[in-house]
Design a protein around this motif. Sequence first.
Motif, PDB file in Angstrom:
ATOM      1  N   ARG A 444       0.834  -1.214   0.000  1.00 48.79           N
ATOM      2  CA  ARG A 444       0.000   0.000   0.000  1.00 48.79           C
ATOM      3  C   ARG A 444       0.865   1.260   0.000  1.00 48.79           C
ATOM      4  N   LYS A 447       2.184   1.649  -3.447  1.00 48.83           N
ATOM      5  CA  LYS A 447       1.127   1.965  -4.402  1.00 48.83           C
ATOM      6  C   LYS A 447       0.626   3.397  -4.246  1.00 48.83           C
ATOM      7  N   PHE A 448       0.438   3.834  -2.974  1.00 45.55           N
ATOM      8  CA  PHE A 448      -0.186   5.128  -2.748  1.00 45.55           C
ATOM      9  C   PHE A 448       0.805   6.244  -2.420  1.00 45.55           C
ATOM     10  N   LEU A 451       0.821   9.083  -4.890  1.00 47.29           N
ATOM     11  CA  LEU A 451      -0.465   9.790  -4.831  1.00 47.29           C
ATOM     12  C   LEU A 451      -0.529  10.700  -3.610  1.00 47.29           C
TER      13      LEU A 451
END
Length: 472
Positions: A444, A447-448, A451
């Motif tokens: 996570r 992945k984030f 962002l």
Amino acid sequence: MATLSQIPDEPGQPPALTALSLAAKSQDEAKSREQVITPFDVSGGVDEHGRPVAIDYDKLVDKFGSRRIDAALLERFEKVTGHKAHRLMRRGMIFSHRDLTVILDKYESGVPFFLYTGRGPSSDSMHVGHSIPFEFTKYLQDVFNVPLVIMLTDDEKFFHTAKLTQKDCRKFAMQNALDIIAVGFDMQKTFIFADTQFMESTFSAAFNENVREMGKRTTANQIRGTFGFTDSNNISEFHFPAMQSATAFATSFPFIFGYDTKKVSKIPCLIPCAIDQDPYFRQCRDNAPRMKLPKPAIIHTVFLPSLKGSESKMSASDLDSSIFLSDTEKQIKKKIGQAFSGGQETLEEQREKGGRTNVDIPFQYLTFFLEDDEKLEQLRHGYESGEITSGEMKAACINELQDYVGAFRERRKAVTDQVRGEFMRPRQLVFKGMPSEQEQEASRKIKFGPLLDALSLADIDFLRQEKSAKEA
């Protein structure tokens, strides 16, 4: 040009060497045609008399270099899995493989693997021939308890079909996804994606990396040799095999298998598919070792024959050749009633000579869809001995297909857009050997992370409110 009757015979020559017989032989050879099996064209051959002949699967095994699934392999499959072989395996409809034995070895040793299959969406509704590989894939998912990735190649259909627009192909993909889900796949173990949608998402980075690695190792000459492409094929068609290959690698889906590339790169793949898709994966298997990734194993299904005869497969583009999963009971009855029959011309001849189950389409369909082996053998014996008429065989087939499609329609009613959205959401699947909680937490963050760097706290709060409103 002289006709045969104008060509003089040659006295003293054996009959096979006369000008007349040689000319006749030449014309017969001109009538004959080899079968064609590619991802884009499937048709049986034509004999020297111009008559269509059924697809010869033994020839395909020899030509493609795959291996027959024999009784010994079926016995081992049942021993390793603890399950009875699927009816399609028992009856030879699942007939060929590449490295299925390797998958069974790994399963016995507790090594995880995943399933991968797909669909090229070319119509709103799938037909019963499309359901065969998916039904078998569901069986494999249940037997092995493994994750499954389903690829909807809406881009490939657009590249290869002149009359289809991108909008058409996207719409077909979304509609076909609903049909595929209705086969009964486990949502917790299944990820479905449409190429055009997935490639535009933030989850496709690892997938794209494998596409580039595969594309770099594949030459235009290899594609020409494998698919028969010429200079008239567009460049997207030459590139697409790299995309279909990338799905065969677990490293393409870190949100499913984790970000430990060293570990994930060892996870093999088993691909159930119709044999016309084999050229894609022969190409993939050639290049996988050069990418230090495992070759995908493949298990092949035969084609469900057209209503018109066993020399061609059921096709969504030919409405008269197919029974669609959206057909009503009345439509199924009418189509089976008009299907090619192997029965005799008259009732008297049928009683005397019996029917030909090897070409009778209603009986062929029963071999695909009727679960009861004993009942199928009774129908075969009765038809071939003349005890059962063509009408009775068609009636048995109508009942079976009406039940099969009717059960599908009931399941299809429960598949909403929301259910489809969850199947198509990139996410962690649940399976034996899945990444641990610590690995998932690390995933996570990877992945984030980018962002979070791009968003303010106000942006995050806004997104939270939007998400809550959407779920309300």
